[in-house]
Design a protein around this motif. Structure first.
Motif, short mmCIF file in Angstrom:
data_model
loop_
_atom_site.label_atom_id
_atom_site.label_comp_id
_atom_site.label_asym_id
_atom_site.label_seq_id
_atom_site.Cartn_x
_atom_site.Cartn_y
_atom_site.Cartn_z
N THR A 253 34.63 52.96 46.78
CA THR A 253 35.22 53.38 45.51
C THR A 253 34.21 53.24 44.37
OG1 THR A 253 36.09 51.15 45.10
CG2 THR A 253 37.56 52.73 46.20
N HIS A 254 33.29 52.31 44.52
CA HIS A 254 32.18 52.15 43.58
C HIS A 254 31.21 51.15 44.19
CE1 HIS A 254 34.89 48.87 42.58
NE2 HIS A 254 34.04 48.33 41.71
N ALA A 255 30.08 50.92 43.50
CA ALA A 255 29.03 50.13 44.14
C ALA A 255 28.88 48.74 43.52
CB ALA A 255 27.71 50.89 44.12
N HIS A 256 29.98 48.12 43.13
CA HIS A 256 29.92 46.69 42.82
C HIS A 256 29.90 45.92 44.14
CE1 HIS A 256 31.64 47.44 38.56
NE2 HIS A 256 30.32 47.44 38.55
N PHE A 257 29.14 44.83 44.13
CA PHE A 257 28.82 44.15 45.39
C PHE A 257 30.07 43.72 46.16
CE2 PHE A 257 29.83 39.69 44.75
CZ PHE A 257 30.03 39.65 43.38
N ASP A 258 31.15 43.37 45.45
CA ASP A 258 32.32 42.83 46.15
C ASP A 258 33.05 43.87 46.98
OD1 ASP A 258 32.84 43.70 43.41
OD2 ASP A 258 34.92 43.12 43.71
N HIS A 259 32.60 45.14 46.86
CA HIS A 259 33.24 46.21 47.64
C HIS A 259 32.39 46.68 48.81
CE1 HIS A 259 36.64 46.86 44.81
NE2 HIS A 259 35.82 46.14 44.08
N PHE A 260 31.19 46.09 48.96
CA PHE A 260 30.43 46.51 50.14
C PHE A 260 29.59 45.41 50.77
CE2 PHE A 260 26.36 47.54 48.01
CZ PHE A 260 26.75 47.85 46.72
N GLY B 133 34.58 55.25 34.71
CA GLY B 133 35.03 54.37 33.62
C GLY B 133 34.68 52.92 33.92
N HIS B 134 35.19 52.41 35.03
CA HIS B 134 34.82 51.05 35.47
C HIS B 134 33.33 51.03 35.81
CE1 HIS B 134 35.17 47.12 37.31
NE2 HIS B 134 34.75 47.60 38.48
N SER B 135 32.89 52.09 36.44
CA SER B 135 31.46 52.36 36.64
C SER B 135 31.34 53.89 36.59
CB SER B 135 30.96 51.81 37.98
OG SER B 135 31.55 52.53 39.04
N GLY C 203 40.25 51.66 43.94
CA GLY C 203 39.16 50.73 43.63
C GLY C 203 39.50 49.87 42.43
N ASP C 204 38.54 49.70 41.52
CA ASP C 204 38.77 48.88 40.34
C ASP C 204 39.12 49.74 39.13
OD1 ASP C 204 38.19 46.78 41.95
OD2 ASP C 204 36.36 46.17 40.91
N THR C 205 39.57 50.97 39.36
CA THR C 205 39.97 51.84 38.24
C THR C 205 41.38 51.50 37.79
OG1 THR C 205 38.52 53.61 39.00
CG2 THR C 205 40.35 54.25 37.56
ZN LIG Z 1 34.13 46.68 40.33
#
Ligand SMILES: [Zn+2]
Ligand SMILES: [Zn+2]
Length: 242
Positions: A58-65, A137-139, A156-158
């Motif tokens: 959903t995006h590339a913040h570390f907690d998602h991959f 928006g979030h990223s 994701g975090d949206t």
């Molecule tokens: Zn995030």
């Protein structure tokens, strides 16, 4: 939809919701956001009797991959990320260092196999099972994955239940996030189940009704956010607390 299994798994140090969508007939699966605990994800796929073919982020913040590289080497699955989050993917180790997390070499993923633009079909074999929705928006590259026949969207975090993702992060934008929610998520049917990147599931209809962060704007029937709009002014106060 009888042909599919959906499994939501809370993984990793930051309790990321990792979603597995499996096709019962073909035995193939898509995984959204393997944020850690690779063995848990592999065990669940085995229980579902599916092979993981594709990994969507959903995006590339570390907690998602955090489990992406290990999942990829265990399954041979391809990785998919919106191109505007590539800069974050390239800085995974830097992101982890911010919280004192040192990655082992097998946890560092190679560049994404597919860079998304939005609107792409999500396929398993020759069957389209979903669609990529670019919800920045979030990223900048934040994306949601909509599976219409299953009646679910992974946001994701949206969009969370009663909340939205932080917008005080690198290259984040509060107004962009709101526009994404209004134009891409709140336009989906009310009964679509929202599976956020963290926390409990909700529905599009419930968030339209109760989510404070975008409700004012919807109530006023404003689809585009204008400077000086009363709804936006109210929301600016909320932004400071994010
Ligand atoms: Zn995030
Ligand atoms: Zn997150």
């Amino acid at each position: 939809m009888a042909d599919y299994n959906v499994s939501v798994n809370v993984v990793g140090p930051l309790d990321c919701n990792c979603v597995i969508v499996g096709n019962k007939q073909t035995g193939e699966a898509v995984v959204v956001d393997p944020g850690g605990d690779v063995q848990l994800i592999l065990d669940e796929a085995e229980r579902m009797n599916v092979q993981i073919k594709k990994i969507y982020h959903t995006h590339a913040h570390f907690d998602h991959f955090l489990a992406t590289a290990q999942l990829q080497s265990a399954t041979g699955a391809t990785t998919h990320l919106h191109q505007q989050d590539q800069f974050l993917w390239e800085r995974l180790e830097d992101q982890c260092r911010l919280i004192g997390l040192i990655l082992s070499s097998d946890q560092i993923p190679s560049p994404p196999d597919t860079l998304l633009l939005g609107q792409e079909p999500i396929t398993l074999g020759t069957t389209q099972i979903g669609t990529v929705l670019h919800t920045p928006g979030h990223s900048p590259g934040s994306s949601s994955y909509y599976f219409p026949e299953l009646g679910i969207v992974c946001t994701g975090d949206t969009l969370f239940r009663d909340s939205i993702g932080r917008t005080d992060l690198w290259k984040a934008s509060f107004t962009t996030l709101q526009e994404s929610v209004l134009s891409k998520l709140y336009t989906l049917p009310d009964d679509v189940k929202v599976i956020p990147g963290h926390g409990p599931a909700t529905t599009v209809g419930r968030e339209k009704k109760y989510n404070m962060f975008v409700r004012d704007v919807v109530d006023k029937g404003v689809s585009k956010l204008a400077e000086g709009c009363a709804g936006c002014e109210a929301l600016k106060g909320l932004e400071a607390r994010l």
